[in-house]
Design a protein around this motif. Structure first.
Motif, PDB file in Angstrom:
ATOM      1  N   LEU A 102      36.995  36.346  41.305  1.00 12.10           N
ATOM      2  CA  LEU A 102      37.731  35.155  41.759  1.00 12.10           C
ATOM      3  C   LEU A 102      36.996  33.866  41.412  1.00 12.10           C
ATOM      4  CD1 LEU A 102      39.222  36.078  45.269  1.00 12.10           C
ATOM      5  CD2 LEU A 102      40.481  35.560  43.167  1.00 12.10           C
ATOM      6  N   VAL A 103      35.642  33.958  41.408  1.00  2.00           N
ATOM      7  CA  VAL A 103      34.878  32.744  41.106  1.00  2.00           C
ATOM      8  C   VAL A 103      34.605  32.592  39.608  1.00  2.00           C
ATOM      9  CG1 VAL A 103      33.797  32.685  43.372  1.00  2.00           C
ATOM     10  CG2 VAL A 103      32.663  33.896  41.497  1.00  2.00           C
ATOM     11  N   GLY A 104      35.250  33.438  38.787  1.00  2.00           N
ATOM     12  CA  GLY A 104      35.183  33.216  37.350  1.00  2.00           C
ATOM     13  C   GLY A 104      34.550  34.287  36.514  1.00  2.00           C
ATOM     14  N   ALA A 105      33.958  35.326  37.131  1.00  2.00           N
ATOM     15  CA  ALA A 105      33.338  36.386  36.336  1.00  2.00           C
ATOM     16  C   ALA A 105      34.410  37.261  35.690  1.00  2.00           C
ATOM     17  CB  ALA A 105      32.431  37.244  37.220  1.00  2.00           C
ATOM     18  N   THR A 106      34.171  37.651  34.469  1.00  2.04           N
ATOM     19  CA  THR A 106      35.104  38.553  33.786  1.00  2.04           C
ATOM     20  C   THR A 106      34.744  40.008  34.106  1.00  2.04           C
ATOM     21  OG1 THR A 106      33.743  38.733  31.801  1.00  2.04           O
ATOM     22  CG2 THR A 106      35.319  36.906  31.901  1.00  2.04           C
ATOM     23  N   ARG A 107      35.692  40.903  33.760  1.00  2.00           N
ATOM     24  CA  ARG A 107      35.420  42.324  33.957  1.00  2.00           C
ATOM     25  C   ARG A 107      34.182  42.756  33.166  1.00  2.00           C
ATOM     26  NH1 ARG A 107      41.064  45.629  33.471  1.00  2.00           N
ATOM     27  NH2 ARG A 107      41.953  44.810  35.394  1.00  2.00           N
ATOM     28  N   GLN A 108      34.090  42.252  31.954  1.00  4.11           N
ATOM     29  CA  GLN A 108      32.963  42.628  31.101  1.00  4.11           C
ATOM     30  C   GLN A 108      31.640  42.202  31.722  1.00  4.11           C
ATOM     31  OE1 GLN A 108      33.392  44.483  28.472  1.00  4.11           O
ATOM     32  NE2 GLN A 108      31.214  44.572  27.943  1.00  4.11           N
ATOM     33  N   GLN A 109      31.597  40.986  32.284  1.00  7.53           N
ATOM     34  CA  GLN A 109      30.371  40.499  32.921  1.00  7.53           C
ATOM     35  C   GLN A 109      30.010  41.334  34.157  1.00  7.53           C
ATOM     36  OE1 GLN A 109      31.683  36.422  33.401  1.00  7.53           O
ATOM     37  NE2 GLN A 109      30.263  35.714  31.798  1.00  7.53           N
ATOM     38  N   ALA A 110      31.049  41.695  34.930  1.00  5.95           N
ATOM     39  CA  ALA A 110      30.797  42.520  36.113  1.00  5.95           C
ATOM     40  C   ALA A 110      30.249  43.889  35.716  1.00  5.95           C
ATOM     41  CB  ALA A 110      32.073  42.686  36.932  1.00  5.95           C
ATOM     42  N   LEU A 111      30.813  44.465  34.647  1.00  2.00           N
ATOM     43  CA  LEU A 111      30.322  45.760  34.184  1.00  2.00           C
ATOM     44  C   LEU A 111      28.903  45.650  33.624  1.00  2.00           C
ATOM     45  CD1 LEU A 111      33.495  47.277  32.477  1.00  2.00           C
ATOM     46  CD2 LEU A 111      32.387  48.061  34.572  1.00  2.00           C
ATOM     47  N   GLN A 112      28.595  44.528  32.979  1.00  2.00           N
ATOM     48  CA  GLN A 112      27.233  44.321  32.503  1.00  2.00           C
ATOM     49  C   GLN A 112      26.246  44.254  33.667  1.00  2.00           C
ATOM     50  OE1 GLN A 112      27.382  40.803  30.082  1.00  2.00           O
ATOM     51  NE2 GLN A 112      28.166  41.885  28.262  1.00  2.00           N
ATOM     52  N   MET A 113      26.680  43.567  34.746  1.00  2.00           N
ATOM     53  CA  MET A 113      25.834  43.497  35.940  1.00  2.00           C
ATOM     54  C   MET A 113      25.601  44.900  36.513  1.00  2.00           C
ATOM     55  SD  MET A 113      26.685  41.790  39.628  1.00  2.00           S
ATOM     56  CE  MET A 113      27.819  43.142  39.983  1.00  2.00           C
TER      57      MET A 113
END
Length: 854
Positions: A764-775
């Motif tokens: 919701l605050v702007g992270a993409t799915r790809q960024q979340a998976l990288q995290m």
């Protein structure tokens, strides 16, 4: 609270499915171990060749070794004999006089093998010859005539079919290393399928061919009609009154036919016990870790219950009942795969030679009681530990801590961690200082358990420390994803430790046990066979070589030295030797004339060439401990229980813990089951090509069917059993490690799925799915690395003293591929169990996920 427990199970299915799986698999493994243990204890060996005998009298295939006082006949250790113990056939007359006995028949056996086109024809484990009189103990159905005169033989149906012979044909039979032609007078059909090939000879031929003539393997007793067999057994025992004899009935009768089954009992029971203990230990950890994470994720819920009046006792009761409901169902269903897994494991260990395959597998009701009981106990114990802190914390503090649990240090954790670290260090010192040779594994095994428990108790702190060390490279390589991932791992150290602990446990147990086994294998090979020199090894598949074969080979072109080679095991009786109570001395038989050249041993006193007749060569440490020297006489108890007085002719240095006693090959062979040497070791003259020598020896032994000509790797040593058990241990450790890895997957799936709301807020605050998976990938990588590092530390602390004792160096033996395979398995599973549920959690819209129930 019961209603709340049921509601919790309904709405938190994933967490409790993970607990269910942990208990289910743990119970299945424990039930299977229970079957192995029961099989070893009962040792049921159904009779085959002696099936018609109601009672069988046989020699006791164990020897009682005094533990401390040689005069104390009560405080003894019963150890299996390495060879068959023969009995006096004249006991038939004494048994025949016992009321209730219709007839008693002596049964003798010796190695006799049918050969066709120069190759042995064997059905089952081995081929044995018998006197025709004992065929009535089958009873065998005969087609043709009994062997009434010398030169006639009756074959059992299976070997006759394989050899393609019929009644009236002639067949070559090798006995005592010599091939002779016999006429097939009949073909016998056994009442049941047998595990050995049987050949029946006339009484004259049996006496002529049997190297142990004048002795019997067993005596079969047929009871009169209407006689109570157990009562008859008691009468025979009282009539014989000999502790060296055993009177067998029922499924115990087969032990007289297969004495090797008794020796397998000593290997199967400890193996099953160790495996079961390891499984229980892992099951408690796995269930505690899975259930603990589930309770941690519900701290806010528990704190809200406390705020509306629930007492700490009610909270603990709710957690226990949840665990009990899941554990009872899982424990009952876990018995189902145990039904299949138990026989499968037994088949594997019997194929590997741990125990004879003729032993009947038994899995009674006890394993099905003990397995579920242990599973339920593990769940309740884990529930008590998991529910204690949330039930005691104040409601307001519980709500605050539910968002981010930081406190984990408690006095019980610190005290128990200190105790287990102390235990691990104590075992480290004991292994390095007090243990010698193969027995070093007795303390090395428990040591890895102590180190693992100690590390697990403080794993949140260690996780936070290692995460801080990994945060710098993670941020440098992965940028924002690395920053978020390291922050999550460090701030959620308590929950992350729930995933780190089973990884550490799986890696530590797998590495310690695998490398312990490879180290032990190398040591056994090095110290048992490196002292034996052989360019070519001749092995007999038909029972052994005639006594004159060695002299003929020694005179062959290109041969420098040749010696018969026999292995067995026994004890030093006089003077009393307390160094080999648990297991016998390894015995090696060689020819004195070639002993120095074949063994490569340099005698420190005396001369190995004098190893002829009733003589012995002892390791220096044995001579020192027993205060005997050259010319002194000692009494040996050989593998067939015979006591032999021998004179010491040589002392030689040997690696402590791997010493062997050397005897003349003729003496040792005479007290072996076959009565012959099964191998001949040959060294080549300088400059002689090995292949050319092998070709020469092949011509030299052309008249001896079943002779194999191989390299030195074929030498039979006492390392063979170590190598046999190695594959079984690899399998069992792999099962336990696999079970632990399943727990890793359970824990990570539950932990990742429980972060659906957090992942929704990030998007919701702007992270993409790809960024979340990288995290999540960074977090998974850190969890895997921390678990592998801690597991490696636990294994190194175990393996270092063990390797120093066994190999004389701190680095264990074994391929680096073992380490890479274990690490790859842990890392791969960690990533899969984190990213797959993480991807699934992000399939819903961010707004829906952000308001989802945790």
């Amino acid at each position: 609270m019961t209603y709340l427990a049921w509601r919790t199970l309904r709405y938190r299915r994933l967490a409790f499915i993970a607990t269910f799986a942990a208990v289910f698999l743990g119970v299945a493994l424990i039930v299977a171990c229970g079957g192995l243990m029961e099989t070893g204890i009962r040792l049921a060996v159904p009779p085959q060749r002696l099936a018609a005998a109601d009672v069988v009298v046989s020699g006791k295939q164990t020897y009682g070794v005094p533990k401390k006082d040689p005069q104390d006949t009560k405080d003894i250790k019963s150890v299996p004999l390495a060879e068959r113990y023969w009995i006096d056939p004249t006991l038939v007359n004494k048994i025949q006089e016992v009321p209730g006995v219709e007839r008693a028949v002596a049964e003798s056996s010796f190695v006799a093998t049918v050969v066709r086109n120069g190759a042995p024809v064997i059905v089952g484990t081995q081929s044995l010859g018998h006197g025709w009189e004992s065929a009535q103990l089958g009873p065998y159905k005969l087609a043709g005539q009994p062997p009434a005169q010398a030169g006639q033989v009756v074959l059992d149906r299976a070997v006759a079919k394989l050899a393609r012979v019929k009644v009236g044909d002639r067949v070559d039979v090798v006995v005592g290393g010599v091939s002779s032609s016999f006429q097939v007078s009949g073909i016998a059909t056994p009442p049941v399928e047998t595990g050995q090939t049987a050949l029946f000879f006339s009484a004259d031929d049996e006496r002529r061919l049997n190297p142990h003539t004048g002795s019997a393997d067993a005596i079969g007793v047929v009871a009169k009609p209407g006689t109570d067999v157990e009562a008859l057994r008691g009468k025979i025992e009282r009539a014989l009154a000999d502790r060296k004899l055993v009177v067998l009935t029922g499924d115990d009768r087969g032990a007289a036919e297969f004495p090797e089954a008794v020796g397998g009992q000593a290997g199967l029971i400890p193996l099953a016990g160790v495996f079961a203990g390891m499984t229980v230990f892992v099951a408690i950890f796995v269930v505690a870790s899975t259930l603990g994470l589930s309770v941690q994720q519900r701290q806010k819920e528990i704190a809200l219950l406390r705020s509306i009046g629930a007492t700490p006792r009610q909270i603990r009761t709710m957690v226990r009942r949840e665990a009990l409901v899941v554990a009872v169902g899982a424990a009952i269903l876990g018995c189902v795969p145990g039904v299949v897994l138990g026989p499968l494991l037994f088949h594997i260990v019997s194929k590997a030679g741990v125990i004879s395959p003729v032993v009947e597998f038994h899995q009674g009701f006890l394993p099905y009681l003990i397995g579920p009981a242990v599973g339920i106990f593990a769940a309740l114990m884990a529930a008590n530990v998991a529910g204690r802190r949330p039930s005691k914390i104040r409601p307001t503090a519980g709500i605050a801590e539910a968002a981010l649990q930081r406190k984990w240090v408690t006095w019980p954790r610190v005290v128990f961690s200190f105790l287990f670290f102390g235990g691990g260090f104590a075992l480290f010192l004991v292994t390095a200082i007090a243990m010698r040779g193969p027995v070093a594994s007795a303390t090395a095994g428990p040591a890895v358990m102590c180190w693992a428990i100690a590390i697990a108790l403080i794993s949140p702190g260690l996780t936070k420390l290692l995460a801080a060390m990994l945060s710098v490279p993670a941020r440098a390589f992965f940028g924002l994803a690395g920053y978020l991932g390291t922050i999550n791992v460090r701030t959620r150290a308590v929950r992350v430790a729930s995933a780190v602990t089973p990884i550490m446990l799986a890696v530590g147990l797998a590495l310690a046990n695998f490398y312990m086994q490879t180290t032990q294998n190398e040591a056994a090979e090095r110290y048992y066979s490196d002292n034996l020199r052989a360019d070519v090894v001749l092995s007999s598949t038909t029972g052994g070589f005639p006594a004159d074969t060695v002299a003929a080979i020694r005179s062959a072109s290109g041969v420098e030295e040749a010696s018969a080679y026999v292995t067995s095991a026994g004890w030093i009786n006089k003077p009393y030797d307390g160094s080999h109570v648990e297991s016998p001395w390894p015995l090696q038989g060689v020819n004195g004339a070639s002993a120095a050249g074949i063994t490569g041993v340099q005698a420190s006193a005396g001369n190995l060439a004098d190893l002829t007749g009733d003589t012995v060569a002892l390791p220096e440490v044995a001579g020192k401990n027993l205060n005997v020297g050259i010319g002194d006489q000692i009494t040996l108890r050989l593998g067939d229980r015979s006591a032999v007085d021998v004179r010491v002719v040589a002392l030689y240095p040997a690696k402590e813990g791997y010493e062997t006693i050397m005897l003349p090959a003729e003496l040792l062979a005479a007290h072996s089951t076959t009565g012959l040497a099964r191998q001949i070791l040959v060294t080549a003259e300088p400059g002689t090509d090995r292949d050319a020598l092998a070709a020469t020896l092949r011509k030299q032994t052309a008249g001896q069917p079943g002779t194999l000509i191989e390299g030195r790797d074929a030498i039979t040593t006492f390392a063979e059993r170590t190598k046999t058990l190695a594959w079984v241990n690899y399998l069992l450790v792999a099962l336990v490690a696999g079970y632990t890895m399943i727990s890793v997957a359970n824990t990570l799936i539950v932990a990742t799925a429980g972060r659906r709301r957090e992942l929704g807020m990030q998007r919701l605050v702007g992270a993409t799915r790809q960024q979340a998976l990288q995290m999540l990938s960074v977090e998974a990588g850190m969890v895997a690395i921390i678990g592998v590092v801690l597991g490696t530390i636990a294994s190194v602390a175990t393996l270092m003293p063990f390797s120093i004792v066994v190999l004389g160096r701190p680095v264990p033996s074994g391929s680096v591929l073992i380490y890479l395979a274990v690490v790859a398995g842990a890392v791969g599973l960690t990533f899969a169990a984190t990213l797959l549920p993480g991807r699934r959690a992000m399939l819903s819209r961010p707004a829906e996920a952000a308001i989802a129930v945790e």
